[in-house]
Design a protein around this motif. Structure first.
Motif, mmCIF file in Angstrom:
data_model
loop_
_atom_site.group_PDB
_atom_site.id
_atom_site.type_symbol
_atom_site.label_atom_id
_atom_site.label_comp_id
_atom_site.label_asym_id
_atom_site.label_seq_id
_atom_site.Cartn_x
_atom_site.Cartn_y
_atom_site.Cartn_z
ATOM 1 N N LEU A 265 0.660 -1.284 0.002
ATOM 2 C CA LEU A 265 -0.047 -0.083 0.063
ATOM 3 C C LEU A 265 0.838 1.193 -0.174
ATOM 4 C CD1 LEU A 265 -2.810 1.631 0.422
ATOM 5 C CD2 LEU A 265 -2.470 1.321 2.956
ATOM 6 N N MET A 266 1.705 1.109 1.062
ATOM 7 C CA MET A 266 2.672 2.359 1.238
ATOM 8 C C MET A 266 3.542 2.715 -0.102
ATOM 9 S SD MET A 266 2.132 4.095 3.699
ATOM 10 C CE MET A 266 0.874 3.917 4.951
ATOM 11 N N ILE B 55 2.389 6.891 -6.665
ATOM 12 C CA ILE B 55 1.394 8.007 -7.002
ATOM 13 C C ILE B 55 2.114 9.515 -6.518
ATOM 14 C CG2 ILE B 55 -0.896 8.863 -7.188
ATOM 15 C CD1 ILE B 55 -1.976 5.925 -6.375
ATOM 16 N N LYS B 56 2.667 9.538 -5.335
ATOM 17 C CA LYS B 56 3.016 10.794 -5.015
ATOM 18 C C LYS B 56 4.105 11.528 -5.635
ATOM 19 C CE LYS B 56 4.738 13.338 -0.862
ATOM 20 N NZ LYS B 56 5.375 12.801 0.496
ATOM 21 N N LEU C 215 -4.904 14.210 1.606
ATOM 22 C CA LEU C 215 -5.634 14.060 2.648
ATOM 23 C C LEU C 215 -5.668 12.678 3.165
ATOM 24 C CD1 LEU C 215 -8.346 16.372 1.460
ATOM 25 C CD2 LEU C 215 -6.725 16.813 3.309
ATOM 26 N N LEU C 216 -5.643 12.426 4.513
ATOM 27 C CA LEU C 216 -5.794 11.078 5.189
ATOM 28 C C LEU C 216 -7.123 10.950 5.747
ATOM 29 C CD1 LEU C 216 -4.671 8.412 6.296
ATOM 30 C CD2 LEU C 216 -3.990 9.628 8.206
ATOM 31 N N VAL C 217 -7.998 10.091 5.053
ATOM 32 C CA VAL C 217 -9.192 9.692 5.715
ATOM 33 C C VAL C 217 -9.346 8.706 6.701
ATOM 34 C CG1 VAL C 217 -11.600 9.262 4.768
ATOM 35 C CG2 VAL C 217 -10.119 10.473 3.321
ATOM 36 N N GLN D 87 5.092 7.612 7.025
ATOM 37 C CA GLN D 87 5.719 6.881 5.846
ATOM 38 C C GLN D 87 5.269 7.616 4.427
ATOM 39 O OE1 GLN D 87 5.489 2.852 5.132
ATOM 40 N NE2 GLN D 87 4.829 2.230 7.413
ATOM 41 N N LEU D 88 4.324 8.518 4.503
ATOM 42 C CA LEU D 88 3.902 9.126 3.320
ATOM 43 C C LEU D 88 4.027 10.571 3.357
ATOM 44 C CD1 LEU D 88 2.733 8.307 0.587
ATOM 45 C CD2 LEU D 88 0.478 8.682 1.616
#
Ligand code: GDP
Length: 297
Positions: free
Chosen positions: A202-203, A209-210, A219-221, A240-241
């Protein structure tokens, strides 16, 4: 706010006792603060956060400003209100918008947190402000996620960029930004995939993508009903991101939502929005001062 109703009731009860007293002794303040501490812990606020929070109030509340006040009870409540506001981030933090369109936003989070719904809600809100958003369906793993976003887009009459589930999320994200440039969309909201738990796949995918689209907002939901997990997940994603803002969802739920109050303190990331229902208009900018006011009554 339903998730804070238990906490709100306890705090308001404590403070109504204080308000009734003309003068306050140090013992009165101590008793009240013990009750505040217990109420926060019972509401599932992170214990380290509670400890620091109560210590700060204690320091201010046994000082001159309270004992020399004509309304010492009110004075203590004012201090708690100010500290609670600070705990939740102080003032409202808006979205980072690029001066050169399109502004690119990545929605990230675990499966079920509310990413897809929040993407739609956010697009809806931005459009109401005169922007021309494009939604991008980059969740290629969860069955029906793409369809879900397309249905939302149709309901809202907001375009959805999709390449189906056979293309890589990086490819889709990049394609969406290109599409936006050509079609005059000034905001791209990328709905990324989640997983049940944080893992390296996932990370790595989100980092790819980043790096490719260089988003202005990540935005972290976070599902506020998941208790301390919400705090741990936020910490991990941020480390991590790198996260630019948090959206707390399901604040309309009925579980103890105190953990959510610790998110800002633990991660340092501002809470930018609150999800307050399943409907597409149930998203509010998060105002720490108003939230503190609602909790303290
Ligand atoms: P995703 O897997 O992160 O994309 O999550 P979804 O957007 O599919 O949301 C999962 C579930 O949570 C759906 O049933 C949504 O309707 C629901 N949901 C999302 N945000 C909220 C909210 O603020 N309040 C409530 N009550 N439900 C929400």
């Amino acid at each position: 706010m339903a998730v804070f109703s238990g906490l709100a009731e306890k705090l308001q009860n404590t403070f109504s006792k204080l308000k009734g007293k003309g003068k306050l002794s140090e013992a009165d303040v101590k008793t009240a603060l013990r009750e505040v501490r217990l109420a926060l812990l019972e509401a599932d606020v992170n214990y380290k956060v509670v400890k620091e929070f109560v210590a700060k109030i204690q320091e201010r509340a046994v000082g001159e400003e309270v004992f020399h006040s004509l309304t010492p009870g009110q004075q203590v409540i004012k201090i708690v209100n100010e500290e609670l506001t600070t705990l939740m981030g102080g003032s409202q933090t808006g979205l980072n918008m690029s001066s050169k369109p399109p502004t690119v936003m990545m929605m990230v989070g675990l499966q079920g947190a509310g990413k897809t719904t929040t993407s739609g809600k956010l697009a809806n809100q931005l459009r109401k402000k005169g922007r021309r958003p494009l939604l991008a369906a980059a969740d290629v793993y969860r069955p029906a996620a793409i369809k879900q976003l397309q249905v939302l887009g149709e309901q809202l009459e907001i375009p959805v960029y999709s390449l189906g589930d056979k293309n890589s999320p990086v490819h889709i994200a990049k394609g969406a930004v290109e599409h936006a440039k050509i079609h005059g969309n000034d905001t791209v909201i990328i709905d990324t995939a989640g997983r049940l738990h944080i893992n390296a796949d996932l990370m790595n995918e989100l980092r790819d993508i980043k790096e490719t689209v260089q988003p202005h907002e990540i935005l972290l939901v976070v599902d506020s009903m998941t208790g301390q997990d919400a705090v741990n997940v936020s910490k991990e994603f941020n480390e991590q991101l790198g996260v630019t803002g948090v959206v707390l969802t399901k604040l309309d739920g009925d579980t103890r939502g105190g953990a959510a109050l610790s998110v800002k303190a633990v991660t340092g990331c501002p809470i930018k929005y609150a999800g307050v229902g399943e409907k597409l208009d149930a998203l509010e900018p998060f105002h720490p001062d108003r939230m503190a006011g609602r909790i303290l009554g």
